[in-house]
Design a protein around this motif. Structure first.
Motif, PDB file in Angstrom:
ATOM      1  N   ILE A 120     -22.125  53.855  19.029  1.00 22.32           N
ATOM      2  CA  ILE A 120     -22.883  52.796  19.689  1.00 22.32           C
ATOM      3  C   ILE A 120     -21.903  51.804  20.304  1.00 22.32           C
ATOM      4  CG2 ILE A 120     -24.605  50.982  19.419  1.00 22.32           C
ATOM      5  CD1 ILE A 120     -25.603  52.445  16.946  1.00 22.32           C
ATOM      6  N   GLY A 121     -21.904  51.730  21.630  1.00 22.67           N
ATOM      7  CA  GLY A 121     -21.008  50.825  22.326  1.00 22.67           C
ATOM      8  C   GLY A 121     -21.705  49.536  22.712  1.00 22.67           C
ATOM      9  N   PHE A 122     -21.184  48.907  23.775  1.00 23.44           N
ATOM     10  CA  PHE A 122     -21.718  47.606  24.186  1.00 23.44           C
ATOM     11  C   PHE A 122     -23.133  47.708  24.753  1.00 23.44           C
ATOM     12  CE2 PHE A 122     -17.027  46.701  24.901  1.00 23.44           C
ATOM     13  CZ  PHE A 122     -16.900  46.106  23.661  1.00 23.44           C
ATOM     14  N   GLY A 123     -23.524  48.897  25.210  1.00 21.36           N
ATOM     15  CA  GLY A 123     -24.890  49.060  25.680  1.00 21.36           C
ATOM     16  C   GLY A 123     -25.909  48.815  24.586  1.00 21.36           C
ATOM     17  N   GLY A 124     -25.543  49.125  23.334  1.00 25.07           N
ATOM     18  CA  GLY A 124     -26.418  48.867  22.200  1.00 25.07           C
ATOM     19  C   GLY A 124     -26.094  47.574  21.493  1.00 25.07           C
ATOM     20  N   ALA A 125     -24.805  47.232  21.427  1.00 27.90           N
ATOM     21  CA  ALA A 125     -24.403  46.002  20.740  1.00 27.90           C
ATOM     22  C   ALA A 125     -24.707  44.765  21.574  1.00 27.90           C
ATOM     23  CB  ALA A 125     -22.910  46.052  20.413  1.00 27.90           C
ATOM     24  N   LEU A 126     -24.592  44.880  22.917  1.00 25.33           N
ATOM     25  CA  LEU A 126     -24.852  43.754  23.824  1.00 25.33           C
ATOM     26  C   LEU A 126     -25.875  44.180  24.878  1.00 25.33           C
ATOM     27  CD1 LEU A 126     -21.231  42.412  24.361  1.00 25.33           C
ATOM     28  CD2 LEU A 126     -23.113  41.130  23.389  1.00 25.33           C
ATOM     29  N   PRO A 127     -27.123  44.359  24.483  1.00 21.16           N
ATOM     30  CA  PRO A 127     -28.129  44.866  25.430  1.00 21.16           C
ATOM     31  C   PRO A 127     -28.486  43.824  26.483  1.00 21.16           C
ATOM     32  CG  PRO A 127     -29.183  44.194  23.395  1.00 21.16           C
ATOM     33  CD  PRO A 127     -27.708  44.058  23.155  1.00 21.16           C
ATOM     34  N   ILE A 128     -28.982  44.301  27.614  1.00 27.92           N
ATOM     35  CA  ILE A 128     -29.417  43.380  28.670  1.00 27.92           C
ATOM     36  C   ILE A 128     -30.590  42.536  28.189  1.00 27.92           C
ATOM     37  CG2 ILE A 128     -30.409  43.250  30.999  1.00 27.92           C
ATOM     38  CD1 ILE A 128     -28.852  45.737  31.715  1.00 27.92           C
ATOM     39  N   VAL A 129     -31.530  43.149  27.475  1.00 19.95           N
ATOM     40  CA  VAL A 129     -32.646  42.411  26.869  1.00 19.95           C
ATOM     41  C   VAL A 129     -32.314  42.227  25.389  1.00 19.95           C
ATOM     42  CG1 VAL A 129     -35.129  42.348  26.460  1.00 19.95           C
ATOM     43  CG2 VAL A 129     -34.226  43.473  28.514  1.00 19.95           C
ATOM     44  N   PRO A 130     -31.867  41.042  24.969  1.00 19.63           N
ATOM     45  CA  PRO A 130     -31.294  40.877  23.634  1.00 19.63           C
ATOM     46  C   PRO A 130     -32.291  40.829  22.484  1.00 19.63           C
ATOM     47  CG  PRO A 130     -31.241  38.794  24.811  1.00 19.63           C
ATOM     48  CD  PRO A 130     -31.725  39.823  25.791  1.00 19.63           C
ATOM     49  N   ASN A 131     -33.579  40.660  22.761  1.00 21.03           N
ATOM     50  CA  ASN A 131     -34.553  40.548  21.667  1.00 21.03           C
ATOM     51  C   ASN A 131     -35.397  41.805  21.499  1.00 21.03           C
ATOM     52  OD1 ASN A 131     -35.986  40.306  24.020  1.00 21.03           O
ATOM     53  ND2 ASN A 131     -37.249  38.589  23.342  1.00 21.03           N
ATOM     54  N   VAL A 132     -34.872  42.935  21.959  1.00 22.62           N
ATOM     55  CA  VAL A 132     -35.580  44.208  21.862  1.00 22.62           C
ATOM     56  C   VAL A 132     -34.656  45.241  21.230  1.00 22.62           C
ATOM     57  CG1 VAL A 132     -36.639  46.095  23.148  1.00 22.62           C
ATOM     58  CG2 VAL A 132     -37.070  43.735  23.835  1.00 22.62           C
ATOM     59  N   GLY A 133     -35.215  46.066  20.361  1.00 21.86           N
ATOM     60  CA  GLY A 133     -34.451  47.169  19.792  1.00 21.86           C
ATOM     61  C   GLY A 133     -33.945  46.887  18.395  1.00 21.86           C
ATOM     62  N   VAL A 134     -33.450  47.943  17.783  1.00 22.83           N
ATOM     63  CA  VAL A 134     -32.912  47.886  16.415  1.00 22.83           C
ATOM     64  C   VAL A 134     -31.419  48.153  16.480  1.00 22.83           C
ATOM     65  CG1 VAL A 134     -32.977  48.934  14.125  1.00 22.83           C
ATOM     66  CG2 VAL A 134     -35.103  48.630  15.414  1.00 22.83           C
ATOM     67  N   TYR A 135     -30.651  47.312  15.822  1.00 25.72           N
ATOM     68  CA  TYR A 135     -29.202  47.478  15.770  1.00 25.72           C
ATOM     69  C   TYR A 135     -28.739  47.286  14.337  1.00 25.72           C
ATOM     70  CZ  TYR A 135     -24.213  46.898  16.790  1.00 25.72           C
ATOM     71  OH  TYR A 135     -22.848  47.040  16.820  1.00 25.72           O
ATOM     72  N   GLY A 136     -28.029  48.264  13.813  1.00 25.98           N
ATOM     73  CA  GLY A 136     -27.594  48.188  12.420  1.00 25.98           C
ATOM     74  C   GLY A 136     -28.748  48.187  11.436  1.00 25.98           C
ATOM     75  N   SER A 175     -37.519  40.544  15.348  1.00 26.96           N
ATOM     76  CA  SER A 175     -37.992  39.785  14.189  1.00 26.96           C
ATOM     77  C   SER A 175     -36.908  38.947  13.530  1.00 26.96           C
ATOM     78  CB  SER A 175     -38.603  40.743  13.151  1.00 26.96           C
ATOM     79  OG  SER A 175     -37.646  41.701  12.717  1.00 26.96           O
ATOM     80  N   VAL A 176     -35.652  39.164  13.901  1.00 34.92           N
ATOM     81  CA  VAL A 176     -34.534  38.392  13.321  1.00 34.92           C
ATOM     82  C   VAL A 176     -33.748  37.790  14.478  1.00 34.92           C
ATOM     83  CG1 VAL A 176     -32.533  38.430  11.794  1.00 34.92           C
ATOM     84  CG2 VAL A 176     -34.434  40.005  11.384  1.00 34.92           C
ATOM     85  N   GLY A 177     -34.125  36.563  14.850  1.00 35.32           N
ATOM     86  CA  GLY A 177     -33.514  35.925  16.009  1.00 35.32           C
ATOM     87  C   GLY A 177     -32.023  35.715  15.872  1.00 35.32           C
ATOM     88  N   ILE A 178     -31.543  35.503  14.664  1.00 36.77           N
ATOM     89  CA  ILE A 178     -30.119  35.225  14.463  1.00 36.77           C
ATOM     90  C   ILE A 178     -29.264  36.467  14.731  1.00 36.77           C
ATOM     91  CG2 ILE A 178     -29.960  35.827  12.007  1.00 36.77           C
ATOM     92  CD1 ILE A 178     -28.326  33.244  11.631  1.00 36.77           C
TER      93      ILE A 178
END
Length: 334
Positions: free
Chosen positions: A146-162, A168-171
């Motif tokens: 998982i590179g920056f496309g997943g770690a730094l998405p264009i839409v930051p409040n969508v998707g699951v990371y880690g 649901s977790v704004g922080i």
């Protein structure tokens, strides 16, 4: 017991692997500035077990002002959780037939042939890393790092990371800025007259104390505007990145300096009109010590039962992990 009978072939192949494996690791990590700087600062971290688990503080206790008979609040809160990442594997393989072994006996020097295979494996590994570094981890059926496309998405409040749902977790969310719409008081284009002010605004808004993005990775279009905004005397090359073989323009911001570098090169996969702002204190590359750019099979390689050939792979296992998203950002410049 040696798999390959000719002494010269067996010793040359084994020696080549022993010599090339550590060098390959250096070349792969130093082929891009992110992994190169992470390696320099000791952020290449070994892991063991089935997963990479990063403990996180995901909430904080609340302070309350009170007087007299006010009731003191003490609601239960969970402060600690973990981001969980599944390590990924990448391998580059090659094979040498028995016919080639026979043809390279004596003065034919099989060592040169091994070097060709090793160089090709090295180049392929570098290409795979470069591609994965800018991807979102969905390549090869989700087997890719998982590179920056997943770690730094264009839409930051969508998707699951880690394993954590960003919605649901704004922080746990990063930030994305658009140069053409988010800074109307500065301008609506990314050029030499606006780029420095926009960078200052972005870095300042995503900083706390001494923590901020210290490295910015830009595509050539975004980079050239920054370069044009600096006079010759202002083009300060960051000595740290210069040592690693990368030139970077060091820009002063209210939160501290940030070094802007261009992700250029033949067949670059860096997204156009994009800048990644990276807080290197919040990034790490985890790897398994038993698969850290080493041969997959022990000794010379594996010889199939029904084929006259010897096969070998170079293999790596691990993941790029964003441990703290608070100071990481993406800037879309067009």
């Amino acid at each position: 017991m040696a798999i390959v009978t000719p002494t010269r072939l067996r010793q040359t192949l084994s020696t080549s692997l022993a010599m090339y494996s550590p060098t390959l690791q250096d070349l792969v990590h130093n082929s891009n500035v992110v992994s190169g700087v992470l390696k320099e600062k000791g952020a290449l971290k070994p892991y063991y077990g089935a997963e990479i688990r990063v403990p996180l503080i995901i909430d904080k206790l609340r302070a309350q002002w009170f007087t007299g008979y006010d009731k003191l609040q003490n609601s239960p809160r969970e402060l600690v959780n973990s981001a969980v990442f599944t390590p990924k594997n990448v391998a580059v393989g090659w094979t040498i037939t028995g016919t080639e072994e026979l043809a390279n006996k004596g003065k034919a020097e099989i060592h040169n042939l091994v070097k060709i295979y090793m160089q090709s494996a090295q180049d392929s590994m570098m290409d795979a890393w470069e591609t994965a570094l800018h991807a979102d981890g969905t390549g090869m059926g989700g087997r890719e790092m998982i590179g920056f496309g997943g770690a730094l998405p264009i839409v930051p409040n969508v998707g699951v990371y880690g394993g954590i749902d960003r919605s649901s977790v704004g922080i746990w969310q990063t930030s994305t800025f658009h140069a053409t719409t988010d800074f109307p008081d500065i301008g609506t284009t990314w050029d030499e007259t606006t780029c420095r002010k926009i960078l200052e605004r972005v870095v300042a808004s995503r900083s706390k104390g001494k923590r901020h993005a210290t490295i910015a990775i830009a595509d050539i279009k975004a980079y050239q505007a920054v370069s044009a905004a600096c006079t010759a005397i202002q083009r300060i090359v960051d000595s740290r990145t210069a040592i690693l073989g990368f030139d970077g323009l060091q820009i002063s911001t209210p939160a501290g300096p940030i070094t802007v570098m261009c992700a250029n090169g033949v067949n670059t996969v860096m997204p156009e009109n994009t800048i990644y702002g990276l807080d290197l204190e919040g990034l790490a590359i985890y790897y398994h010590p038993d698969r850290n750019f080493v041969p997959l099979f022990e000794g010379d390689g594996l010889r199939p039962i029904n084929q006259d050939a010897t096969a070998q792979y170079l293999v790596w296992n691990g993941e790029l992990v964003m441990e703290n998203p608070r100071f990481q950002w993406r800037l879309v410049t067009a």
